[in-house]
Design an enzyme around this catalytic site. Structure first.
Site, PDB file in Angstrom:
ATOM      1  N   LYS A   2      32.438  13.913 -45.416  1.00 28.62           N
ATOM      2  CA  LYS A   2      31.986  14.417 -46.719  1.00 28.62           C
ATOM      3  C   LYS A   2      30.448  14.361 -46.805  1.00 28.62           C
ATOM      4  O   LYS A   2      29.788  13.723 -45.970  1.00 28.62           O
ATOM      5  CB  LYS A   2      32.653  13.582 -47.818  1.00 28.62           C
ATOM      6  CG  LYS A   2      34.190  13.697 -47.822  1.00 28.62           C
ATOM      7  CD  LYS A   2      34.802  12.872 -48.946  1.00 28.62           C
ATOM      8  CE  LYS A   2      36.327  12.979 -48.954  1.00 28.62           C
ATOM      9  NZ  LYS A   2      36.917  12.248 -50.103  1.00 28.62           N
ATOM     10  N   TYR A  18      41.563  20.336 -53.849  1.00 24.89           N
ATOM     11  CA  TYR A  18      41.867  19.219 -54.746  1.00 24.89           C
ATOM     12  C   TYR A  18      42.795  19.633 -55.891  1.00 24.89           C
ATOM     13  O   TYR A  18      42.816  18.973 -56.931  1.00 24.89           O
ATOM     14  CB  TYR A  18      40.570  18.616 -55.285  1.00 24.89           C
ATOM     15  CG  TYR A  18      39.796  17.821 -54.250  1.00 24.89           C
ATOM     16  CD1 TYR A  18      40.421  16.826 -53.495  1.00 24.89           C
ATOM     17  CD2 TYR A  18      38.445  18.043 -54.030  1.00 24.89           C
ATOM     18  CE1 TYR A  18      39.722  16.094 -52.542  1.00 24.89           C
ATOM     19  CE2 TYR A  18      37.737  17.310 -53.075  1.00 24.89           C
ATOM     20  CZ  TYR A  18      38.389  16.347 -52.337  1.00 24.89           C
ATOM     21  OH  TYR A  18      37.698  15.603 -51.399  1.00 24.89           O
ATOM     22  N   ASN A  67      33.787   8.244 -50.479  1.00 22.75           N
ATOM     23  CA  ASN A  67      34.529   7.481 -49.466  1.00 22.75           C
ATOM     24  C   ASN A  67      34.426   8.104 -48.063  1.00 22.75           C
ATOM     25  O   ASN A  67      35.321   7.976 -47.246  1.00 22.75           O
ATOM     26  CB  ASN A  67      35.980   7.249 -49.906  1.00 22.75           C
ATOM     27  CG  ASN A  67      36.716   8.542 -50.196  1.00 22.75           C
ATOM     28  OD1 ASN A  67      36.216   9.628 -49.892  1.00 22.75           O
ATOM     29  ND2 ASN A  67      37.902   8.437 -50.762  1.00 22.75           N
ATOM     30  N   HIS A  95      37.457  12.744 -45.470  1.00 19.57           N
ATOM     31  CA  HIS A  95      38.762  13.253 -45.899  1.00 19.57           C
ATOM     32  C   HIS A  95      39.662  13.360 -44.678  1.00 19.57           C
ATOM     33  O   HIS A  95      39.193  13.756 -43.613  1.00 19.57           O
ATOM     34  CB  HIS A  95      38.640  14.641 -46.527  1.00 19.57           C
ATOM     35  CG  HIS A  95      39.948  15.379 -46.529  1.00 19.57           C
ATOM     36  ND1 HIS A  95      40.923  15.132 -47.462  1.00 19.57           N
ATOM     37  CD2 HIS A  95      40.476  16.286 -45.661  1.00 19.57           C
ATOM     38  CE1 HIS A  95      41.991  15.883 -47.177  1.00 19.57           C
ATOM     39  NE2 HIS A  95      41.734  16.592 -46.096  1.00 19.57           N
ATOM     40  N   GLU A 118      45.079  23.040 -44.546  1.00 20.15           N
ATOM     41  CA  GLU A 118      43.642  22.726 -44.593  1.00 20.15           C
ATOM     42  C   GLU A 118      42.901  23.324 -43.399  1.00 20.15           C
ATOM     43  O   GLU A 118      41.776  23.803 -43.537  1.00 20.15           O
ATOM     44  CB  GLU A 118      43.456  21.209 -44.684  1.00 20.15           C
ATOM     45  CG  GLU A 118      43.907  20.688 -46.041  1.00 20.15           C
ATOM     46  CD  GLU A 118      44.035  19.174 -46.148  1.00 20.15           C
ATOM     47  OE1 GLU A 118      43.730  18.457 -45.168  1.00 20.15           O
ATOM     48  OE2 GLU A 118      44.443  18.709 -47.230  1.00 20.15           O
TER      49      GLU A 118
END
Ligand SMILES: Nc1nc2c(ncn2[C@@H]2O[C@H](COP(=O)(O)OP(=O)(O)OP(=O)(O)O)[C@@H](O)[C@H]2O)c(=O)[nH]1
Ligand SMILES: [Mg+2]
Length: 134
Positions: A9, A49, A112, A115, A126
């Site tokens: 990310k 998302y 975080n 992903h 994805e």
């Protein structure tokens, strides 16, 4: 053999952690079979998302993932989805065990670092979303 989708990310890229993150998958014995730098569009983020659309943090999440360049990879190996999720650690860095990526490099949600797909079905969707049909 199974495939999973991984994204470092924006704050992981900004902090110079692409190599650190990908090295953990390689050291485990998994193979990186596709690799690209890119930007997530707002449209892709909202789709990616969609399961969190009703959450109060949805807007913040879309803003975060579209805020800068990301690194995207396809990682392959036996049970790749579960192995990668184990190496990534719990969603919340407060609960992620030391030794996991999130446990070692992150302190608070939504930041975080990485992903990883949560099932082979999500992985297929994805990979198509971010790498296109192959
Ligand atoms: N601010 C905030 N962000 C959250 C929260 N829960 C999840 N997120 C963010 O939303 C992302 C997607 O959530 P989930 O798909 O439920 O968690 P995950 O599968 O462990 O994480 P990903 O691998 O990023 O999909 C997380 O990685 C966080 O960045 C929350 O309670 N608060
Ligand atoms: Mg998820």
């Amino acid at each position: 053999m199974e495939r999973t989708f991984v994204m470092v990310k924006p704050e992981g890229v900004a902090r110079g952690l692409i190599g650190e993150v990908l090295a953990r998958f390689e050291r485990k014995g998994l193979k990186i079979t596709r690799l690209a730098m890119g930007r997530v569009t707002t449209e892709q983020a909202e789709e990616h998302y969609a399961h969190l659309r009703e959450k109060p943090f949805f807007g913040e999440l879309v803003e975060y993932i579209t805020s800068g360049p990301v690194a995207m990879a396809v990682v392959e190996g036996p049970d790749a989805v579960r192995h990668v999720r184990n190496l990534v650690g719990a969603t919340n860095p407060l609960e992620a065990a030391p030794g996991t990526i999130r446990g070692d490099f992150a302190v608070e949600l939504p930041y975080n670092i990485v992903h990883a797909s949560d099932s082979p079905e999500s992985a297929a969707a994805e990979i198509e979303r971010f790498f296109g049909r192959s």
